[in-house]
Design a protein around this motif. Structure first.
Motif, short mmCIF file in Angstrom:
data_model
loop_
_atom_site.label_atom_id
_atom_site.label_comp_id
_atom_site.label_asym_id
_atom_site.label_seq_id
_atom_site.Cartn_x
_atom_site.Cartn_y
_atom_site.Cartn_z
N UNK A 88 0.85 -1.50 -0.03
CA UNK A 88 0.08 0.01 0.01
C UNK A 88 1.03 1.34 -0.06
N UNK A 89 1.84 1.40 0.74
CA UNK A 89 2.76 2.63 0.92
C UNK A 89 3.66 2.58 -0.21
N UNK A 90 4.05 1.43 -1.06
CA UNK A 90 4.42 1.54 -2.31
C UNK A 90 3.73 2.29 -3.37
N UNK A 91 2.34 1.67 -3.42
CA UNK A 91 1.34 2.29 -4.47
C UNK A 91 1.16 3.79 -4.23
N UNK A 92 1.04 4.28 -3.06
CA UNK A 92 0.85 5.37 -2.76
C UNK A 92 2.00 6.45 -3.34
N UNK A 93 3.46 5.83 -2.77
CA UNK A 93 4.56 6.39 -3.06
C UNK A 93 4.70 6.57 -4.56
N UNK A 94 4.30 5.52 -5.16
CA UNK A 94 4.49 5.63 -6.96
C UNK A 94 3.54 6.53 -7.37
N UNK A 95 2.30 6.64 -6.89
CA UNK A 95 1.47 7.30 -7.38
C UNK A 95 1.84 8.94 -7.14
N UNK A 96 2.31 9.17 -6.05
CA UNK A 96 2.77 10.78 -5.74
C UNK A 96 3.97 10.68 -6.59
N UNK A 97 4.80 9.88 -6.74
CA UNK A 97 6.06 10.21 -7.50
C UNK A 97 5.74 10.65 -9.11
N UNK A 98 4.80 9.89 -9.31
CA UNK A 98 4.26 10.19 -10.95
C UNK A 98 2.87 10.92 -11.17
N UNK A 99 2.47 11.61 -9.91
CA UNK A 99 1.07 12.40 -10.00
C UNK A 99 -0.01 11.81 -10.63
N UNK A 100 -0.31 10.46 -10.28
CA UNK A 100 -1.34 9.62 -10.64
C UNK A 100 -2.46 10.37 -9.97
N UNK A 101 -3.92 10.31 -10.36
CA UNK A 101 -4.94 10.83 -9.71
C UNK A 101 -5.68 9.90 -9.15
N UNK A 102 -6.07 9.98 -7.83
CA UNK A 102 -6.59 9.02 -7.12
C UNK A 102 -8.03 8.66 -7.42
N UNK A 103 -8.56 7.29 -7.43
CA UNK A 103 -9.73 6.69 -7.77
C UNK A 103 -10.34 6.65 -6.54
N UNK A 104 -11.04 7.59 -5.78
CA UNK A 104 -11.33 7.19 -4.50
C UNK A 104 -12.96 6.55 -4.63
N UNK A 105 -13.02 5.28 -4.13
CA UNK A 105 -14.02 4.47 -4.33
C UNK A 105 -15.05 4.94 -3.54
N UNK A 106 -14.77 5.62 -2.41
CA UNK A 106 -15.69 6.27 -1.13
C UNK A 106 -16.36 7.51 -1.78
N UNK A 107 -15.93 8.08 -2.65
CA UNK A 107 -16.82 9.29 -3.12
C UNK A 107 -17.45 8.89 -4.42
N UNK A 108 -18.67 9.09 -4.50
CA UNK A 108 -19.42 8.91 -5.66
C UNK A 108 -19.25 9.72 -6.93
N UNK A 109 -19.25 9.21 -8.12
CA UNK A 109 -18.70 10.09 -9.37
C UNK A 109 -19.96 10.82 -9.83
N UNK A 110 -19.49 11.93 -10.08
CA UNK A 110 -20.68 12.96 -10.75
C UNK A 110 -21.64 12.08 -11.57
N UNK A 111 -23.09 12.52 -11.57
CA UNK A 111 -24.05 11.62 -12.24
C UNK A 111 -24.42 10.46 -11.84
N UNK A 112 -23.79 9.81 -10.74
CA UNK A 112 -24.16 8.51 -10.22
C UNK A 112 -24.86 8.60 -8.79
N UNK A 113 -26.08 8.20 -8.77
CA UNK A 113 -27.00 8.29 -7.60
C UNK A 113 -26.76 7.13 -7.07
N UNK A 114 -26.84 7.16 -5.54
CA UNK A 114 -26.78 6.08 -4.58
C UNK A 114 -28.11 5.47 -4.15
#
Length: 69
Positions: free
Chosen positions: A43-69
């Motif tokens: 997990x720390x490696x994935x977060x570090x890699x994402x930070x180093x290469x400016x990857x955008x998070x895909x936060x599953x906890x936040x609903x995407x625009x236009x998606x109703x729960x």
């Protein structure tokens, strides 16, 4: 050359998929670059890699625009 443990790589890919919706193949990560992160827990490696290469998070906890729960 550092040999990457298959269990670590599988866990790293799961974290990348969860956090950024890609795996190491999608990101173009080779064995050398994996070795730069292999001393960290997956997990720390994935977060570090994402930070180093400016990857955008895909936060599953936040609903995407236009998606109703």
């Amino acid at each position: 050359m550092t040999r990457i443990a298959p269990t670590w790589l599988e866990a790293f890919d799961k974290e990348l998929l969860h956090l950024f919706a890609i795996d190491h193949r999608d990101a173009g990560v080779d064995e050398y670059l994996l070795g730069c992160y292999a001393d960290l827990p997956p997990r720390q490696a994935a977060l570090a890699f994402g930070s180093d290469y400016d990857l955008e998070r895909d936060d599953a906890l936040w609903p995407r625009p236009g998606v109703s729960l």
